[in-house]
Design an enzyme around this catalytic site. Structure first.
Site, PDB file in Angstrom:
ATOM      1  N   HIS A 144      50.813 -12.474  -3.132  1.00 25.18           N
ATOM      2  CA  HIS A 144      51.556 -12.171  -1.848  1.00 25.18           C
ATOM      3  C   HIS A 144      51.305 -10.489  -3.009  1.00 25.18           C
ATOM      4  O   HIS A 144      49.821  -9.972  -3.370  1.00 25.18           O
ATOM      5  CB  HIS A 144      52.507 -12.510  -4.368  1.00 25.18           C
ATOM      6  CG  HIS A 144      53.011 -12.759  -4.648  1.00 25.18           C
ATOM      7  ND1 HIS A 144      53.900 -10.964  -5.101  1.00 25.18           N
ATOM      8  CD2 HIS A 144      54.570 -13.438  -4.327  1.00 25.18           C
ATOM      9  CE1 HIS A 144      55.575 -11.177  -5.446  1.00 25.18           C
ATOM     10  NE2 HIS A 144      55.825 -12.863  -4.419  1.00 25.18           N
ATOM     11  N   ASP A 172      55.315 -20.879  -3.040  1.00 22.95           N
ATOM     12  CA  ASP A 172      55.764 -21.720  -1.923  1.00 22.95           C
ATOM     13  C   ASP A 172      55.076 -22.688  -1.069  1.00 22.95           C
ATOM     14  O   ASP A 172      55.181 -23.372  -0.694  1.00 22.95           O
ATOM     15  CB  ASP A 172      55.647 -20.354  -0.331  1.00 22.95           C
ATOM     16  CG  ASP A 172      57.664 -19.903  -0.703  1.00 22.95           C
ATOM     17  OD1 ASP A 172      58.431 -20.247  -1.333  1.00 22.95           O
ATOM     18  OD2 ASP A 172      57.482 -18.701   0.103  1.00 22.95           O
TER      19      ASP A 172
HETATM   20  N1  ACO Z   1      45.374 -15.508   4.141  1.00 24.06           N
HETATM   21  C1  ACO Z   1      44.857 -14.648   4.265  1.00 24.06           C
HETATM   22  N2  ACO Z   1      44.517 -13.381   3.817  1.00 24.06           N
HETATM   23  C2  ACO Z   1      45.248 -13.177   3.306  1.00 24.06           C
HETATM   24  C3  ACO Z   1      46.799 -13.333   3.084  1.00 24.06           C
HETATM   25  C4  ACO Z   1      46.890 -14.898   3.440  1.00 24.06           C
HETATM   26  N3  ACO Z   1      47.927 -15.517   3.032  1.00 24.06           N
HETATM   27  N4  ACO Z   1      47.354 -12.547   2.181  1.00 24.06           N
HETATM   28  C5  ACO Z   1      46.516 -11.400   2.244  1.00 24.06           C
HETATM   29  N5  ACO Z   1      45.618 -11.556   2.979  1.00 24.06           N
HETATM   30  C6  ACO Z   1      44.430 -10.655   3.550  1.00 24.06           C
HETATM   31  C7  ACO Z   1      45.187  -9.481   4.392  1.00 24.06           C
HETATM   32  O1  ACO Z   1      44.411  -9.617   5.503  1.00 24.06           O
HETATM   33  C8  ACO Z   1      44.380  -8.004   3.561  1.00 24.06           C
HETATM   34  O2  ACO Z   1      43.292  -8.297   4.484  1.00 24.06           O
HETATM   35  P1  ACO Z   1      42.443  -6.454   4.694  1.00 24.06           P
HETATM   36  O3  ACO Z   1      42.343  -6.169   3.826  1.00 24.06           O
HETATM   37  O4  ACO Z   1      41.158  -7.669   4.830  1.00 24.06           O
HETATM   38  O5  ACO Z   1      42.771  -6.332   5.479  1.00 24.06           O
HETATM   39  C9  ACO Z   1      44.716  -8.261   2.035  1.00 24.06           C
HETATM   40  O6  ACO Z   1      44.601  -9.848   2.066  1.00 24.06           O
HETATM   41  C10 ACO Z   1      45.596  -8.449   1.873  1.00 24.06           C
HETATM   42  O7  ACO Z   1      47.129  -8.578   2.858  1.00 24.06           O
HETATM   43  P2  ACO Z   1      48.267  -7.647   2.871  1.00 24.06           P
HETATM   44  O8  ACO Z   1      48.880  -8.197   3.876  1.00 24.06           O
HETATM   45  O9  ACO Z   1      47.713  -5.718   2.709  1.00 24.06           O
HETATM   46  O10 ACO Z   1      48.990  -8.295   1.403  1.00 24.06           O
HETATM   47  P3  ACO Z   1      50.570  -7.519   1.654  1.00 24.06           P
HETATM   48  O11 ACO Z   1      50.754  -7.529  -0.296  1.00 24.06           O
HETATM   49  O12 ACO Z   1      51.028  -6.821   1.696  1.00 24.06           O
HETATM   50  O13 ACO Z   1      51.381  -9.125   1.159  1.00 24.06           O
HETATM   51  C11 ACO Z   1      51.913 -11.187   2.317  1.00 24.06           C
HETATM   52  C12 ACO Z   1      51.773  -9.921   0.779  1.00 24.06           C
HETATM   53  C13 ACO Z   1      52.751 -10.935   2.475  1.00 24.06           C
HETATM   54  C14 ACO Z   1      52.939 -12.354   0.388  1.00 24.06           C
HETATM   55  C15 ACO Z   1      50.888 -11.865   2.494  1.00 24.06           C
HETATM   56  O14 ACO Z   1      49.543 -11.856   1.106  1.00 24.06           O
HETATM   57  C16 ACO Z   1      50.811 -13.357   3.144  1.00 24.06           C
HETATM   58  O15 ACO Z   1      51.035 -12.804   4.289  1.00 24.06           O
HETATM   59  N6  ACO Z   1      50.654 -13.908   2.657  1.00 24.06           N
HETATM   60  C17 ACO Z   1      51.201 -15.534   3.364  1.00 24.06           C
HETATM   61  C18 ACO Z   1      52.698 -15.418   3.214  1.00 24.06           C
HETATM   62  C19 ACO Z   1      53.151 -15.823   2.423  1.00 24.06           C
HETATM   63  O16 ACO Z   1      52.835 -17.455   1.664  1.00 24.06           O
HETATM   64  N7  ACO Z   1      54.804 -15.225   2.172  1.00 24.06           N
HETATM   65  C20 ACO Z   1      55.250 -16.225   0.836  1.00 24.06           C
HETATM   66  C21 ACO Z   1      54.753 -14.326   0.087  1.00 24.06           C
HETATM   67  S1  ACO Z   1      56.026 -15.039  -1.664  1.00 24.06           S
HETATM   68  C22 ACO Z   1      57.628 -15.454  -1.447  1.00 24.06           C
HETATM   69  O17 ACO Z   1      58.540 -14.091  -0.650  1.00 24.06           O
HETATM   70  C23 ACO Z   1      58.586 -16.459  -2.108  1.00 24.06           C
END
Ligand code: ACO
Length: 399
Positions: A280, A337
């Protein structure tokens, strides 16, 4: 090197902040989140207390008007919403024009735009009485539109709202009832859905709420702004994640690769695969909503007598991920979720309806933000800057 002199002249400094990670675009009094401590409060009230003892309409009132309603205020609010559940008969024909395979998120967002055409003379964003009426209309009609999107996908007849029922029961009947037999209310199911809607009701400046504010900042009415918010919510990185979680669990089960192997693929970023329902932007600790949903999942499935291997798979996945350094270092925990889809599935909702349920839940929050923005004298049209990195001036070739 980038010449930023044009920006410094106009605005002093320009911050390049992809994804608005550090940029506040507004002040707000609606929702407080402490992502490190896993705290979420609506108007100061902890989410755990609201989810435990409030109702969806009470929370809607709280978000929109700022205080808990008195019993009379809540009764009147409920009564007004019940009076506005009917859709114009002509609008029903809108659904016939769409294929039965249409994604219900596309159906509900376009139906809300279409709905606005019936109220063109009473949707002035500057008129408080009209904003009040539109607020009631949206709360009353979105569940009906959502249920019709579901019925359309099944080829079943649309039911008329039953205004003797509570908000949640009316929606469940419209969605699952049919013309041939009476609909039986299940209080456990209604209670669980009510709790889920409350958990989704607001989450400050997430992508869809920011979209509602941005569209609203142009002077667009509530229908147009909320319709845009629904489209923003549909993406798999936002509300669409609940659907994506179930798809992911189904794929893990069908492939037979096992949870541990799947987690390895996530860590190696193979084909960009992510653990959906994890991570998140704001929560860097367990999402407080996910805790409540996880507790609900067990009790709802037990009540319905459903044994879903996907719930076991989700728990195994969570356990492995929480103990893994990749997820620990990045502070990735289950978000709201992760477990909601398992509950919706047990209730009988098809996967493609999951994000629609999120939208019904989030509606009061979107409305509250739109109204807060419109009442804030400091509000301006939203207009982010960019850093231009394209070609310098050049001559168009002589022909
Ligand atoms: N699975 C694996 N790796 C992940 C995940 C995940 N779900 N989420 C983040 N990471 C990793 C990224 O690859 C990144 O790794 P790195 O540093 O090696 O490049 C690191 O964690 C940081 O992630 P970011 O993408 O920079 O985090 P951001 O805050 O931009 O994204 C997000 C948040 C979009 C929710 C992300 O965690 C994600 O895509 N999660 C999966 C989708 C999801 O569940 N969305 C629902 C969110 S809640 C809502 O909207 C109600």
């Amino acid at each position: 090197s980038i010449d930023i002199s044009a920006f410094t002249k106009k605005t002093g400094y320009t911050t390049l902040d992809y994804g608005f990670v550090n940029t506040a675009a507004t002040k707000s009094t609606i929702t407080y989140i402490d992502g490190d401590a896993g705290i979420l409060r609506y108007r100061g009230y902890p989410i755990e207390q609201l989810a435990g003892s409030s109702s969806y309409l009470e929370v809607a009132w709280l978000l929109i008007y700022g205080e808990l309603p008195t019993a009379d205020q809540l009764g009147e609010f409920d009564e007004r919403i019940r009076r506005h559940t009917l859709l114009h008969e002509d609008l029903k024909r809108f659904f016939s024009a769409l294929p039965h395979t249409a994604h219900p998120m596309a159906v509900i967002s376009s139906a809300l735009s279409a709905l606005s055409t019936y109220y063109e003379n009473s949707d002035d964003p500057k008129d408080p009485e009209q904003v009040e009426l539109t607020t009631i209309r949206l709360l009353a009609k979105l569940p009906v539109i959502a249920a019709y999107a579901h019925k359309k996908s099944l080829g079943q007849a649309f039911l008329y709202p039953d205004n003797s029922l509570s908000f949640v029961d009316n929606y469940l009947k419209l969605n699952f009832g049919n013309l041939a037999e009476p609909y039986e209310i299940d209080p456990v199911l209604s209670g669980a859905l009510e709790r889920l809607l409350i958990l989704h009701a607001d989450h400050e400046q997430n992508a869809s709420t920011s979209t509602v504010r941005l569209v609203g900042s142009t002077g667009a009415n509530l229908y147009a702004s909320i319709s845009a918010g629904i489209n923003a919510l549909s993406g798999p990185l936002h509300g669409g994640a609940n659907e994506a979680v179930l798809d992911m669990l189904g794929k893990i089960r069908d492939s037979g690769e096992g949870v541990a192997r799947f987690v390895e693929r996530v860590k190696n970023k193979e084909d960009g695969v992510k653990l959906m329902g994890f991570g998140h932007r704001v929560y860097k600790n367990y999402d407080p909503r996910a805790k409540i949903v996880k507790e609900s999942a067990d009790s709802v499935l037990e009540h319905l007598g459903v044994q879903d291997p996907l719930l076991d798979l989700a728990k195994e996945l969570e356990q492995i991920a929480l103990e893994d350094d990749y997820f620990k270092e990045r502070r990735l925990y289950p978000n709201v979720d992760f477990y909601t889809g398992v509950i919706y599935k047990a209730m009988g909702f098809p996967t493609r309806m999951f994000t629609v349920l999120f939208a019904i839940g989030r509606l009061p929050g979107w409305i509250a933000h739109w109204r807060e923005m419109n009442l804030d004298p400091q509000s301006k049209i939203g207009r982010p800057q960019q850093l231009y990195v394209g070609p310098a001036e050049r001559e168009f070739p002589q022909r």
